[in-house]
Motif scaffolding. Structure first.
Motif, short mmCIF file in Angstrom:
data_model
loop_
_atom_site.label_atom_id
_atom_site.label_comp_id
_atom_site.label_asym_id
_atom_site.label_seq_id
_atom_site.Cartn_x
_atom_site.Cartn_y
_atom_site.Cartn_z
N LYS A 1 0.82 -1.20 0.00
CA LYS A 1 0.00 0.00 0.00
C LYS A 1 0.86 1.27 0.00
O LYS A 1 2.03 1.23 0.32
CB LYS A 1 -0.94 -0.03 1.21
CG LYS A 1 -1.96 -1.16 1.13
CD LYS A 1 -2.98 -1.15 2.25
CE LYS A 1 -2.46 -1.68 3.54
NZ LYS A 1 -3.54 -2.02 4.50
N GLY B 1 -5.92 6.76 -6.40
CA GLY B 1 -5.66 6.82 -4.97
C GLY B 1 -5.40 8.25 -4.55
O GLY B 1 -4.79 9.03 -5.29
N LEU C 1 -7.24 8.92 1.68
CA LEU C 1 -7.21 7.58 2.25
C LEU C 1 -6.21 7.45 3.40
O LEU C 1 -6.15 6.39 4.03
CB LEU C 1 -6.86 6.56 1.16
CG LEU C 1 -7.91 6.40 0.05
CD1 LEU C 1 -7.34 5.56 -1.09
CD2 LEU C 1 -9.18 5.77 0.60
N SER D 1 -8.82 2.98 6.85
CA SER D 1 -8.94 2.87 5.40
C SER D 1 -8.51 1.49 4.91
O SER D 1 -9.15 0.89 4.05
CB SER D 1 -8.09 3.96 4.74
OG SER D 1 -8.09 3.84 3.34
N HIS E 1 -11.22 0.62 -4.22
CA HIS E 1 -10.92 1.35 -2.99
C HIS E 1 -10.24 2.68 -3.30
O HIS E 1 -10.61 3.74 -2.76
CB HIS E 1 -10.02 0.46 -2.11
CG HIS E 1 -9.61 1.06 -0.82
ND1 HIS E 1 -8.36 1.61 -0.62
CD2 HIS E 1 -10.27 1.17 0.37
CE1 HIS E 1 -8.27 2.04 0.62
NE2 HIS E 1 -9.41 1.78 1.25
N ALA E 2 -9.24 2.64 -4.22
CA ALA E 2 -8.51 3.86 -4.57
C ALA E 2 -9.42 4.87 -5.26
O ALA E 2 -9.39 6.07 -4.96
CB ALA E 2 -7.33 3.51 -5.47
N GLY F 1 -11.67 6.54 -2.87
CA GLY F 1 -10.95 7.58 -2.14
C GLY F 1 -10.80 8.85 -2.94
O GLY F 1 -10.94 9.96 -2.42
N GLU G 1 -9.70 16.41 1.00
CA GLU G 1 -8.86 15.29 1.39
C GLU G 1 -8.77 15.11 2.89
O GLU G 1 -8.53 14.01 3.38
CB GLU G 1 -7.44 15.49 0.81
CG GLU G 1 -7.40 15.39 -0.71
CD GLU G 1 -6.03 15.68 -1.28
OE1 GLU G 1 -5.18 16.22 -0.53
OE2 GLU G 1 -5.81 15.39 -2.47
N PRO H 1 -13.29 6.46 6.89
CA PRO H 1 -13.29 5.25 6.06
C PRO H 1 -14.71 4.79 5.70
O PRO H 1 -14.93 4.28 4.61
CB PRO H 1 -12.56 4.23 6.93
CG PRO H 1 -11.63 5.05 7.76
CD PRO H 1 -12.40 6.31 8.07
N LEU I 1 -16.53 5.69 2.41
CA LEU I 1 -16.27 4.96 1.18
C LEU I 1 -17.37 3.96 0.84
O LEU I 1 -17.49 3.54 -0.32
CB LEU I 1 -14.94 4.21 1.27
CG LEU I 1 -13.68 5.06 1.52
CD1 LEU I 1 -12.47 4.14 1.72
CD2 LEU I 1 -13.44 6.01 0.36
#
Length: 500
Positions: free
Chosen positions: A410, A428, A432, A437, A466-467, A470, A479, A484, A487
């Motif tokens: 990651k 991404g 995140l 996350s 997931h990316a 985010g 940002e 989390p 999402l």
């Protein structure tokens, strides 16, 4: 089912810098041109991207290699466009050779001058074109070049880097002492792997690619070191059958949530539901039963008879909130043994990775996914976090091979490796960068395994979902301050091919 992209376009691959140097000449020849033509095309591509800055006065910084040649071609074109352009060289008296010398002569023949770098040139320009150092840099940037790079960065002027930001190792993405912090980087022939991950991703700014019209030939000659993936790389899961039921989409067991850490496994298990798992059960510490159950009544939650829960499941995830005490260790041992002997797919995350790292000769399930951040990867491979970040491509493959698993590393430019192939997630967001996350990512990957994807495709698609979620969350509300759990709804829409 196969979701992994099969595109053979050069823009979807990443390469080592040496591969590009070795094969670009033959690719050019096969495409009916020579290396100087490539230099002309590179300079022209830089010129076209320079136009986006709408600059009246431009400063071109050049070194003495082929990268400088690209800069001289761009400067000549800017001059032809009737815009003011100044070329500053690291050493104005150094004699260039080969194609770079031809490009420099073109600039001089057009009435251009070459001067040594000065702070005044920085003050007067609207934009900087960085053509100082190319992909051949292997040692620390020399002091005279470092001084120029430092001044350019401190000027806060927008910077267009040609091929790579000067000072960046094109293979690892690490700055060699100091590096240009570009606003945009236009890279040529093949995407250099170091520009797509870790520090490299930060220094390049917006990455633009141009194959200089030799991509089709180049891709036939060079073996890529990885493949770029984004949300558009995947065709998605498609519609569900009308006669399907909850059992059609897998039984996922989520294991974790020690005393005081119920939130982690809660995030994982709800993410699995939102990503489409048919049934989700949580095995957790007895003190965590109420918090997990209360937060999401759709979950089945228990703290006893782990063997029964494992026998119920078709796949499992372990680690979020697991801890490293005796309860955690006993739970981990039982899960590893069961999944190994019964060929059950398993995702290992968080504290379970730390427990795995303590084992001298770990037994691993045949179908297994590891999801470490750099610190966890450092423990798995017995090296420092700095070493992991200094060569992410190498270490993600080492991790995959050592544990015979699909490994996620990651971070900025998340990498996925299976021991043979490497994928790079282009998406991404710093949104995140918040606790929990990763727990969501684990649930998404587990849910995709439950729905029948194999380890590599579930991991690649899960990381990308997931990316992208985010990115969307960060664009919508900023940002900072993302939770989390924000999402969940975005992932649900993405996986159903509905615009968030």
């Amino acid at each position: 089912m196969s979701l992994l992209p099969s595109s053979s376009s050069v823009k979807q691959f990443v390469y080592l810098a040496q591969q590009i140097r070795e094969h670009e000449g033959n690719a050019a020849k096969a495409s009916g041109c020579d290396l100087f033509t490539l230099m002309e095309r590179a300079g022209h591509a830089a010129f076209l991207n320079w136009k986006s800055f709408n600059a009246q006065q431009t400063l071109v910084l050049v070194g003495s290699g082929n990268n400088a040649g690209d800069g001289y071609i761009a400067a000549s074109l800017i001059k032809q466009a009737d815009r003011h352009v100044v070329v500053c060289a690291v050493d104005e008296n150094k004699e260039l050779t080969g194609d770079a010398a031809k490009a420099q002569k073109r600039w001089i023949d057009a009435g251009g001058e070459i001067c040594n770098f000065s702070a005044d040139a920085l003050d007067e320009c609207d934009v900087i074109i960085d053509a100082l150092l190319g992909t051949g840099l292997e040692n620390t940037v020399r002091d005279n070049v470092a001084t120029i790079i430092k001044a350019a960065n401190e000027s806060t002027k927008p910077i267009l880097s040609i091929d790579v930001p000067s000072g960046i190792n094109a293979d690892t993405g690490q700055p060699l002492g100091i590096a240009i912090k570009a606003t945009k980087t236009i890279t040529f022939v093949g995407v250099k792997q170091g520009l797509t991950t870790a520090a490299g991703k930060q220094y390049v700014g917006e990455l633009i690619f141009d194959d200089l019209a030799i991509g089709e030939s180049f891709v036939e000659l060079a073996s890529p070191s990885g493949k770029l993936i984004n949300i558009n790389s995947f065709k998605g899961l498609g519609p569900r059958a009308l006669n399907s039921h909850k059992g059609s989409y897998g039984k996922l067991l989520c294991i974790g949530g020690n005393q005081g850490t119920a939130g982690a496994i809660s995030l994982t298990s709800e993410a699995a539901l939102r990503a489409g798992a048919g049934m989700v059960r949580v095995h957790t510490h007895e003190s965590s039963i109420m918090p997990v159950s209360f937060g999401r009544p759709e979950l089945m939650v228990s703290s006893n008879n782990l063997q029964h829960a494992l026998e119920w499941a078709s796949c499992a995830v372990i680690g979020p909130g697991l801890g490293q005490d005796e309860w955690a260790q006993n739970t981990f041992n039982q899960v590893i043994e069961y999944c190994t002997h019964n060929n059950m797919p398993l995702v290992i995350d968080a504290d379970a990775l730390n427990l795995l790292a303590k084992q001298a000769s770990p037994k691993m399930p045949t179908r297994c996914v590891l999801t470490p951040h750099p610190g966890e990867a450092s423990r798995l491979l017995k090296v420092s976090t700095g070493e992991i970040e200094s060569d992410r491509f190498s270490y993600v493959q080492q991790c995959a091979k050592r544990y015979s698993a699909v490994c996620v590393l990651k971070g900025a430019g998340t990498l996925i490796a299976d021991g043979k192939h490497t994928w790079v997630c282009e998406e991404g967001s710093p949104a995140l960068a918040v606790g929990g996350s990763g727990d969501v990512l684990t649930g998404i990957v587990g849910a995709l395994l439950a729905q029948g994807l194999d380890c590599a495709e579930a991991t690649c698609y899960g990381v990308t979902l997931h990316a992208k979620a985010g990115d969307i969350a960060g664009q919508k509300n900023g940002e900072r301050g993302m939770l989390p759990s924000d999402l969940f709804c975005i992932v649900r829409r993405l996986i159903n091919n509905i615009k968030p």
